[in-house]
Design a protein around this motif. Sequence first.
Motif, mmCIF file in Angstrom:
data_model
loop_
_atom_site.group_PDB
_atom_site.id
_atom_site.type_symbol
_atom_site.label_atom_id
_atom_site.label_comp_id
_atom_site.label_asym_id
_atom_site.label_seq_id
_atom_site.Cartn_x
_atom_site.Cartn_y
_atom_site.Cartn_z
ATOM 1 N N GLY A 10 15.443 36.540 20.640
ATOM 2 C CA GLY A 10 14.913 37.775 20.085
ATOM 3 C C GLY A 10 15.494 39.042 20.686
ATOM 4 O O GLY A 10 15.032 40.134 20.394
ATOM 5 N N GLN A 11 16.494 38.931 21.545
ATOM 6 C CA GLN A 11 17.115 40.101 22.151
ATOM 7 C C GLN A 11 18.602 40.128 21.850
ATOM 8 O O GLN A 11 19.234 39.088 21.683
ATOM 9 C CB GLN A 11 16.934 40.082 23.668
ATOM 10 N N HIS A 12 19.161 41.342 21.806
ATOM 11 C CA HIS A 12 20.605 41.479 21.646
ATOM 12 C C HIS A 12 21.263 41.083 22.964
ATOM 13 O O HIS A 12 20.875 41.542 24.034
ATOM 14 C CB HIS A 12 20.982 42.913 21.279
ATOM 15 N N VAL A 13 22.270 40.220 22.860
ATOM 16 C CA VAL A 13 23.000 39.745 24.039
ATOM 17 C C VAL A 13 24.480 40.011 23.802
ATOM 18 O O VAL A 13 25.009 39.737 22.726
ATOM 19 C CB VAL A 13 22.780 38.236 24.262
ATOM 20 N N GLN A 14 25.141 40.551 24.808
ATOM 21 C CA GLN A 14 26.584 40.777 24.729
ATOM 22 C C GLN A 14 27.201 40.360 26.052
ATOM 23 O O GLN A 14 26.707 40.713 27.116
ATOM 24 C CB GLN A 14 26.875 42.243 24.469
ATOM 25 N N ALA A 15 28.274 39.579 25.973
ATOM 26 C CA ALA A 15 28.994 39.156 27.172
ATOM 27 C C ALA A 15 30.427 39.648 27.071
ATOM 28 O O ALA A 15 31.064 39.512 26.027
ATOM 29 C CB ALA A 15 28.963 37.640 27.307
ATOM 30 N N GLN A 16 30.919 40.246 28.148
ATOM 31 C CA GLN A 16 32.299 40.716 28.227
ATOM 32 C C GLN A 16 32.999 39.963 29.343
ATOM 33 O O GLN A 16 32.446 39.809 30.437
ATOM 34 C CB GLN A 16 32.342 42.217 28.521
#
Length: 114
Positions: free
Chosen positions: A30-36
């Motif tokens: 339910g959360q926005h997740v971003q991995a760089q």
Amino acid sequence: LAQGSFTQPVDPGASTHCQPPNQISGSAGGQHVQAQFTGTPSGTAQALSPGDLLLTVGSHTWGVASASNAPHGTSGTVQRNSDGSGSAQFQNLALQTNFAQQPQESGNITWTCA
């Protein structure tokens, strides 16, 4: 605990494979997740070092920290394969605005090519 599985789209310029991503994003729990990710894809699991991974979950950004500037140093691996798939496992990512913040972020992320 951050966990998620993502699908990378096939590279339109090379219709048989995906490019190894420098960034993936989507929703998990339910959360926005971003991995760089930084570095060159190697096809083998490599131990995480400071600067290798930034993980944004909602409005917080977590990163790899050494034990010298966080209560618990980050451990884990990242594997970025030439076919565009990969995975990252991590324990004790540090909040970038406050390395002493507890608890630290742990989890795993996998991605495939489709």
